[in-house]
Design a protein around this motif. Sequence first.
Motif, short mmCIF file in Angstrom:
data_model
loop_
_atom_site.label_atom_id
_atom_site.label_comp_id
_atom_site.label_asym_id
_atom_site.label_seq_id
_atom_site.Cartn_x
_atom_site.Cartn_y
_atom_site.Cartn_z
N UNK A 192 1.06 -1.23 -0.06
CA UNK A 192 -0.01 0.03 -0.03
C UNK A 192 0.96 1.43 -0.06
N UNK A 193 1.92 1.34 0.90
CA UNK A 193 2.88 2.47 0.95
C UNK A 193 3.51 2.73 -0.34
N UNK A 194 3.87 1.45 -1.26
CA UNK A 194 4.53 1.78 -2.58
C UNK A 194 3.56 2.27 -3.50
N UNK A 195 2.03 1.79 -3.44
CA UNK A 195 1.02 2.24 -4.34
C UNK A 195 0.70 3.92 -3.89
N UNK A 196 0.76 4.22 -2.89
CA UNK A 196 0.73 5.58 -2.38
C UNK A 196 1.93 6.58 -2.54
N UNK A 197 2.93 6.05 -3.13
CA UNK A 197 4.25 6.69 -3.56
C UNK A 197 5.06 7.21 -2.25
N UNK A 198 5.02 6.58 -1.21
CA UNK A 198 5.36 7.04 -0.01
C UNK A 198 6.72 6.29 0.67
N UNK A 199 7.09 5.18 -0.21
CA UNK A 199 8.40 4.72 0.07
C UNK A 199 9.71 5.14 -0.53
#
Length: 323
Positions: free
Chosen positions: A213-220
Amino acid sequence: MTDTATGAVFRETTAEPRTQALPLAHVSLELGHLSMDDFEAGPQRLREHLARVRPWADTARTIAAAGSLKPRVSTCFLVDEYCTSAATPAALLPILLAEAERAGLVIDYLARESGCAVADGVPVAEGVQARLVESPPPGSDGSRPPVGQTGWLANGRPTPRTPTTAAMADTADWQPPAETTAQRHSIFLDAELWDERDGQRIWSCPFLAAVWQLARLGLLRHLGEPVLQPMQWTLGEDFPNDWKALPPVIRLNPSAAPFSAYRTCSVLPSRLLPVEHAVRVVLDQVDVEPHALTQVRERAFHEGLPVPEEISGRISYVFHEGP
């Protein structure tokens, strides 16, 4: 360098890693998160899943279009080969893509769940685990070891341990667990994030799904660089016989909207609901890289898009009946 007179600390500009920004779609739409058991059940299982997904995927696109004249919606699919990977990409992925086409669906991005643990040599899951900040519930006495030691993360206070008493002493009163942010009644969850097997840490499905989910939200980020970003896959190219030979995320559609997005929506079988409950518990206690958060917030402001402050508020689900 330190000025001994003032105690001020000076750093070279290049010493601070620059946080790279990412292009963002409006919505990242997940069309499936299937295990090897689902694939090994045969094309019919995939056909049934994708047939159930299609109307909800159309609805998610319609909702996204309502908030923008030119909605940017990308689709993705996660293959869970982390613990079991008997079948090969060469054997499974052509069947998946054929069944998606049959259902009228386009998979823009395809990922393997093991990439949420380690991607291109970067220990992604370990990095997210290091950013967990547990929210101590009211009344906690500090007796519970931290998540870094136990591998367990809760959304509140568990039932207190009953102290050892003499045989004839009165039994201590039982106390219930308590959810930290309960509205009226508590829904307490204690989620296992990993265990150890032969000295090796094995990440749980909920924790890897939170990383996803964090990857899909561009937050990693890792040292300011984005991780779990897609690599273009040449259309018609044969898939490898080893999952490790496949990049963690591949882009199958050259004209797709960006992989990461302001919001995510996942269309999943209802059996994954407990997993996604645990995902939200994890996301509520991750100290996300602040510069990445600021970049998303500023970009959303310039686009006139409302984005919730809470990370878990940016994700949504459709759960359907099915295997």
